[in-house]
Design a protein around this motif. Sequence first.
Motif, PDB file in Angstrom:
ATOM      1  N   PRO A 295       0.977  -1.180   0.132  1.00  0.00           N
ATOM      2  CA  PRO A 295      -0.004  -0.044   0.090  1.00  0.00           C
ATOM      3  C   PRO A 295       1.012   1.118   0.061  1.00  0.00           C
ATOM      4  CG  PRO A 295      -0.905  -1.486   1.644  1.00  0.00           C
ATOM      5  CD  PRO A 295       0.588  -2.209   1.110  1.00  0.00           C
ATOM      6  N   ARG A 296       0.326   2.280  -0.854  1.00  0.00           N
ATOM      7  CA  ARG A 296       0.978   3.531  -1.021  1.00  0.00           C
ATOM      8  C   ARG A 296       0.435   4.368   0.034  1.00  0.00           C
ATOM      9  NH1 ARG A 296       3.239  -0.209  -3.899  1.00  0.00           N
ATOM     10  NH2 ARG A 296       4.250   0.381  -6.158  1.00  0.00           N
ATOM     11  N   PRO A 297       1.344   5.566   0.415  1.00  0.00           N
ATOM     12  CA  PRO A 297       0.642   6.577   0.926  1.00  0.00           C
ATOM     13  C   PRO A 297      -0.327   7.489   0.221  1.00  0.00           C
ATOM     14  CG  PRO A 297       2.754   6.851   0.990  1.00  0.00           C
ATOM     15  CD  PRO A 297       2.550   5.726   0.270  1.00  0.00           C
TER      16      PRO A 297
ATOM     17  N   SER B 193     -11.350   1.757  -6.247  1.00  0.00           N
ATOM     18  CA  SER B 193     -10.416   1.189  -6.952  1.00  0.00           C
ATOM     19  C   SER B 193      -9.043   1.641  -7.017  1.00  0.00           C
ATOM     20  CB  SER B 193     -10.740   0.370  -8.437  1.00  0.00           C
ATOM     21  OG  SER B 193      -9.937  -0.242  -8.726  1.00  0.00           O
ATOM     22  N   ASN B 194      -7.950   0.998  -6.804  1.00  0.00           N
ATOM     23  CA  ASN B 194      -6.713   1.269  -6.955  1.00  0.00           C
ATOM     24  C   ASN B 194      -6.331   0.285  -8.122  1.00  0.00           C
ATOM     25  OD1 ASN B 194      -4.123   2.173  -7.366  1.00  0.00           O
ATOM     26  ND2 ASN B 194      -3.453   1.398  -5.371  1.00  0.00           N
ATOM     27  N   PRO B 195      -6.628   0.449  -9.264  1.00  0.00           N
ATOM     28  CA  PRO B 195      -6.224  -0.722 -10.063  1.00  0.00           C
ATOM     29  C   PRO B 195      -4.888  -0.607 -10.989  1.00  0.00           C
ATOM     30  CG  PRO B 195      -7.509   0.952 -11.533  1.00  0.00           C
ATOM     31  CD  PRO B 195      -7.190   1.450  -9.977  1.00  0.00           C
ATOM     32  N   PRO B 196      -4.447  -1.746 -11.535  1.00  0.00           N
ATOM     33  CA  PRO B 196      -3.040  -1.541 -12.091  1.00  0.00           C
ATOM     34  C   PRO B 196      -3.108  -0.683 -13.027  1.00  0.00           C
ATOM     35  CG  PRO B 196      -4.035  -3.739 -12.583  1.00  0.00           C
ATOM     36  CD  PRO B 196      -5.100  -3.057 -11.740  1.00  0.00           C
ATOM     37  N   TYR B 197      -2.325   0.166 -13.108  1.00  0.00           N
ATOM     38  CA  TYR B 197      -2.502   1.374 -14.048  1.00  0.00           C
ATOM     39  C   TYR B 197      -0.901   1.842 -14.876  1.00  0.00           C
ATOM     40  CZ  TYR B 197      -1.414   4.242  -9.979  1.00  0.00           C
ATOM     41  OH  TYR B 197      -0.896   4.948  -8.748  1.00  0.00           O
ATOM     42  N   ILE B 198      -0.167   1.240 -14.365  1.00  0.00           N
ATOM     43  CA  ILE B 198       1.350   1.403 -14.915  1.00  0.00           C
ATOM     44  C   ILE B 198       1.556   1.068 -16.558  1.00  0.00           C
ATOM     45  CG2 ILE B 198       3.879   1.369 -14.688  1.00  0.00           C
ATOM     46  CD1 ILE B 198       3.329   1.295 -11.623  1.00  0.00           C
TER      47      ILE B 198
ATOM     48  N   ALA C   3      -0.468  -6.516 -10.283  1.00  0.00           N
ATOM     49  CA  ALA C   3      -1.260  -5.223  -9.621  1.00  0.00           C
ATOM     50  C   ALA C   3      -0.589  -4.176  -9.806  1.00  0.00           C
ATOM     51  CB  ALA C   3      -1.016  -5.604  -7.963  1.00  0.00           C
ATOM     52  N   LEU C   4       0.340  -3.951 -11.036  1.00  0.00           N
ATOM     53  CA  LEU C   4       1.007  -2.788 -11.282  1.00  0.00           C
ATOM     54  C   LEU C   4       0.582  -2.459 -12.823  1.00  0.00           C
ATOM     55  CD1 LEU C   4       4.747  -3.424 -10.470  1.00  0.00           C
ATOM     56  CD2 LEU C   4       3.122  -1.990  -9.362  1.00  0.00           C
ATOM     57  N   PHE C   5       0.538  -3.398 -13.661  1.00  0.00           N
ATOM     58  CA  PHE C   5       0.563  -2.978 -15.137  1.00  0.00           C
ATOM     59  C   PHE C   5      -0.734  -3.038 -15.793  1.00  0.00           C
ATOM     60  CE2 PHE C   5       4.888  -4.728 -14.464  1.00  0.00           C
ATOM     61  CZ  PHE C   5       5.545  -3.476 -14.386  1.00  0.00           C
TER      62      PHE C   5
HETATM   63  N1  GLN Z   1       0.851   3.350  -7.456  1.00  0.00           N
HETATM   64  C1  GLN Z   1       1.606   2.320  -7.848  1.00  0.00           C
HETATM   65  C2  GLN Z   1       3.094   2.956  -8.314  1.00  0.00           C
HETATM   66  O1  GLN Z   1       3.225   3.892  -8.377  1.00  0.00           O
HETATM   67  C3  GLN Z   1       1.170   1.419  -9.032  1.00  0.00           C
HETATM   68  C4  GLN Z   1       0.006   0.580  -8.546  1.00  0.00           C
HETATM   69  C5  GLN Z   1      -1.061   0.607  -9.364  1.00  0.00           C
HETATM   70  O2  GLN Z   1      -1.053   0.465 -10.670  1.00  0.00           O
HETATM   71  N2  GLN Z   1      -2.313   1.009  -8.673  1.00  0.00           N
HETATM   72  O3  GLN Z   1       3.840   2.307  -8.151  1.00  0.00           O
END
Ligand code: GLN
Length: 282
Positions: free
Chosen positions: A94-96, A188-193, A213-215
């Motif tokens: 989890p990110r701040p 939702s905090n979906p994978p979005y990179i 969870a990232l891409f």
């Molecule tokens: N927020 C995450 C990051 O920047 C990426 C996770 C996501 O895609 N939700 O590393």
Amino acid sequence: MSLSEWRKVLAEALTKAGFAAEAPQEAKWLLGAAISRDGSFVSLNPNYTPSSSEEEKIRAWLQRRLKGEPLSRLKGMREFWGLPFHLNEHTLDPRPESELIIEAVLKWVGAHKKDSWRILDCGTGTGCLLISLLHEFQNASGLGIDIASGALSMAQYNAELNSVSKRAQFQNSSWGKGLKKKFDIIVSNPPYIPLRDKETLERGVREYDPPQALFGGEDGLESYVSLAKAIPPLLAPKGLVVLEIGVGQTHSVSSLFQKAGFHRLFVLKDLQGIERTLAFEL
Ligand code: GLN
């Protein structure tokens, strides 16, 4: 060797490995965590001498940290919204900035009377979003969905740890497929990179967060395409949708959701001034 001596050894090793600016702090946190205490214990007890099993752990954790493993992964724990969450290899750390999702929900809820919210968290991971919201709203209940079974069991554990398990359920589903109920609040905090940015990611992210969870596909937007289709039948009338987005995605994600009939309520920026959180209603 005393803690103050260990601290010097760790700071030197971390500096050599390229952690220069943060090395003294890192050394303190790593040392504290390895002996199951915190950084302030290390500062306040410079003469404490770790036992031989503690020393073994300090050495092992230092080697893993030097290879780029984040401290939260070593501890298997991360604090989010002031609550403890356990992590595993199936969950994003989890990110701040994702706490902005909780802030966005609180901002919207402030203008509404009801408190028995039904909440859906799409791609729940550790469960941090759903569990923090259930912790805020004592009469709410919710469902966390994920395609990773290893994440669902972690989220269930975290719900118990944070005393909200009676009001939380977790279920395997890809973006809400198979769900019949309606929800007042969907987060939702979906994978979005974007996949093309993979090589530019920090090592601790690239090598330790689960790729699924990232891409979000080549352009990073694939999950939003799925969510914009999946959410309308799951959202109760006048319900709220809050999404985390990646850098520069405000326009594309807003237009995907606007095309699906939503209107955007507000945008929140993170501490770096990046537009990070979007809120919509249907
Ligand atoms: N927020 C995450 C990051 O920047 C990426 C996770 C996501 O895609 N939700 O590393």
